[in-house]
Design an enzyme around this catalytic site. Structure first.
Site, short mmCIF file in Angstrom:
data_model
loop_
_atom_site.label_atom_id
_atom_site.label_comp_id
_atom_site.label_asym_id
_atom_site.label_seq_id
_atom_site.Cartn_x
_atom_site.Cartn_y
_atom_site.Cartn_z
N ASN A 50 -13.59 21.07 45.43
CA ASN A 50 -13.67 22.02 44.34
C ASN A 50 -14.08 23.52 45.11
O ASN A 50 -15.33 23.37 45.48
CB ASN A 50 -14.92 21.60 43.38
CG ASN A 50 -15.17 22.74 42.46
OD1 ASN A 50 -14.41 23.69 42.18
ND2 ASN A 50 -16.30 22.43 41.64
N TRP A 51 -13.12 24.22 45.27
CA TRP A 51 -13.29 25.63 45.88
C TRP A 51 -14.33 26.50 45.05
O TRP A 51 -14.53 27.62 45.48
CB TRP A 51 -11.84 26.04 46.44
CG TRP A 51 -11.30 25.13 47.49
CD1 TRP A 51 -12.01 24.00 47.83
CD2 TRP A 51 -10.08 25.51 47.93
NE1 TRP A 51 -10.80 23.41 48.88
CE2 TRP A 51 -10.03 24.33 48.82
CE3 TRP A 51 -9.23 26.37 47.95
CZ2 TRP A 51 -8.66 24.07 49.65
CZ3 TRP A 51 -8.13 26.40 48.81
CH2 TRP A 51 -7.61 25.18 49.64
N LYS A 52 -14.34 26.18 43.85
CA LYS A 52 -15.22 26.93 42.84
C LYS A 52 -14.48 28.39 43.03
O LYS A 52 -13.32 28.63 43.10
CB LYS A 52 -16.56 27.13 43.17
CG LYS A 52 -17.12 25.70 43.17
CD LYS A 52 -18.63 25.67 43.23
CE LYS A 52 -19.01 24.15 43.42
NZ LYS A 52 -20.59 24.11 43.10
N HIS B 250 -17.52 20.06 34.60
CA HIS B 250 -18.53 20.63 35.69
C HIS B 250 -19.82 21.20 35.15
O HIS B 250 -19.86 22.09 34.23
CB HIS B 250 -17.86 21.39 36.81
CG HIS B 250 -18.64 21.58 37.92
ND1 HIS B 250 -19.75 22.35 38.10
CD2 HIS B 250 -18.29 20.94 39.05
CE1 HIS B 250 -20.05 22.18 39.34
NE2 HIS B 250 -19.20 21.41 39.93
N GLU C 275 -21.57 23.51 36.10
CA GLU C 275 -21.70 24.92 36.09
C GLU C 275 -20.79 25.60 34.76
O GLU C 275 -21.45 26.53 34.29
CB GLU C 275 -20.91 25.59 37.39
CG GLU C 275 -21.84 25.27 38.51
CD GLU C 275 -21.18 25.11 40.03
OE1 GLU C 275 -19.93 25.38 39.95
OE2 GLU C 275 -21.78 24.67 40.75
N GLU D 54 -22.47 13.65 39.20
CA GLU D 54 -22.78 14.88 39.91
C GLU D 54 -24.29 15.27 39.32
O GLU D 54 -24.47 15.98 38.42
CB GLU D 54 -22.10 16.15 39.67
CG GLU D 54 -20.69 15.85 40.31
CD GLU D 54 -20.06 17.17 40.65
OE1 GLU D 54 -19.47 17.28 41.98
OE2 GLU D 54 -20.07 18.21 39.92
N GLY E 168 -25.08 22.10 45.46
CA GLY E 168 -25.15 23.11 46.06
C GLY E 168 -26.68 23.57 46.49
O GLY E 168 -27.04 24.64 47.09
N SER F 70 -23.77 17.73 47.21
CA SER F 70 -24.41 18.08 48.45
C SER F 70 -23.63 17.08 49.38
O SER F 70 -24.54 16.61 50.27
CB SER F 70 -25.96 18.35 48.83
OG SER F 70 -26.17 19.38 48.02
C1 PEP Z 1 -19.56 20.64 43.12
O1 PEP Z 1 -19.76 21.54 42.55
O2 PEP Z 1 -19.11 19.65 42.37
C2 PEP Z 1 -20.42 20.17 44.22
C3 PEP Z 1 -20.52 18.73 44.47
O3 PEP Z 1 -21.09 20.94 44.97
P1 PEP Z 1 -21.70 20.76 46.31
O4 PEP Z 1 -21.00 19.81 47.13
O5 PEP Z 1 -21.71 22.10 47.02
O6 PEP Z 1 -23.30 20.48 46.14
#
Ligand code: PEP
Length: 256
Positions: A11-13, A97, A99, A169, A175, A215
């Protein structure tokens, strides 16, 4: 050996210009674009979908998007439809997600509309669920995950269910560098699979992949990916550099 093929999705966001996205996609394709042991998906921002699609063409790496609107077309300024994504040969879409739930106030009902529209349009939803730190600390993790899962999957038929991917998640791990312990992650993954069994029957539940996200890094991935109900990873930060993303693909391939 797991009956489910591992899946690593990046997921490059809101990162990378089109040129940067192409460069990253090229590195990924040249390293793992022919392997078939692990399913690999990259989800660039909308602005890079077309250019990245061209790089992925002919490789085993698949294209995903980070969001979609449930309506087919119309007056939804700033939004993108399932058909528009399919036109770039996108095969997956990240939905729900945390976010988007937090910053854009997406509800389970709205996410559910997107899940249904995606499935009808042959786009594989990667439905994200997970608790906040406060919810974990107050002991409501499983209740929160159940509400999000059942809300997100409302009306999904048994036929469609095997096309769904779930991503667990924990919001407090996204993050932050704080990864769930393997026990914490496996407990929730097993719980999700039990719920999927109740919704769709045991045979189908055994076919649905449940990714861990939060993470995940090359250092912690092998232990997480070795868990019985962890079928891959949804990767944020570590998907932005070819080396760490490729190490995660290799870690998934190494799990027997
Ligand atoms: C995500 O946003 O889906 C995610 C898992 O981010 P990160 O790996 O940076 O925690």
């Amino acid at each position: 050996m797991s009956p489910r093929k591992k899946l690593i999705a990046g997921n490059w966001k809101m990162n990378k210009t089109s040129a940067d996205a192409v460069a990253l996609a090229q590195e990924i394709v040249s390293a793992v674009g022919k392997q078939t042991e692990v399913d690999v998906v990259v989800c660039p921002p909308y602005t890079s979908l077309e250019s990245v699609a061209k790089v992925l063409d002919g490789s085993t790496v698949k294209l995903g998007a980070q969001n979609v609107h449930p309506e087919a077309s119309g007056a939804y300024t700033g939004e993108i439809s399932v058909a528009m994504l399919r036109a770039f040969f996108a095969s997956s879409v990240i939905l729900g997600h945390s976010e988007r739930r937090t910053y854009f106030k997406e509800t389970d009902a709205f996410i559910n509309q997107k899940v249904i529209a995606s499935l009808k349009g042959q786009l594989r939803p990667i439905l994200c669920v997970g608790e906040t730190l406060g919810e974990r600390e107050s002991g409501s993790t499983l209740r929160v995950v159940q509400t999000q899962l059942e809300g997100g999957l409302e009306g999904v038929s048994k036929d469609m269910a095997t096309s769904v991917v779930i991503a667990y998640e924990p919001v407090w791990a996204i993050g932050t560098g704080k990864v769930a312990t393997t026990e914490q992650a496996q407990e929730v993954h097993a719980f999700i699979r039990t719920l999927l069994g109740k919704l769709f029957g045991e045979t189908i539940a055994q076919k649905i992949r449940i990714l861990y996200g939060g993470s995940m890094k090359p250092q912690n991935a092998p232990e997480l990916l070795a868990q019985k109900d962890i079928d891959g990873g949804l990767i944020g930060g570590a998907s932005l550099e070819a080396r760490s993303f490729l190490d995660l693909v290799n870690a998934a391939a190494a799990v027997k």
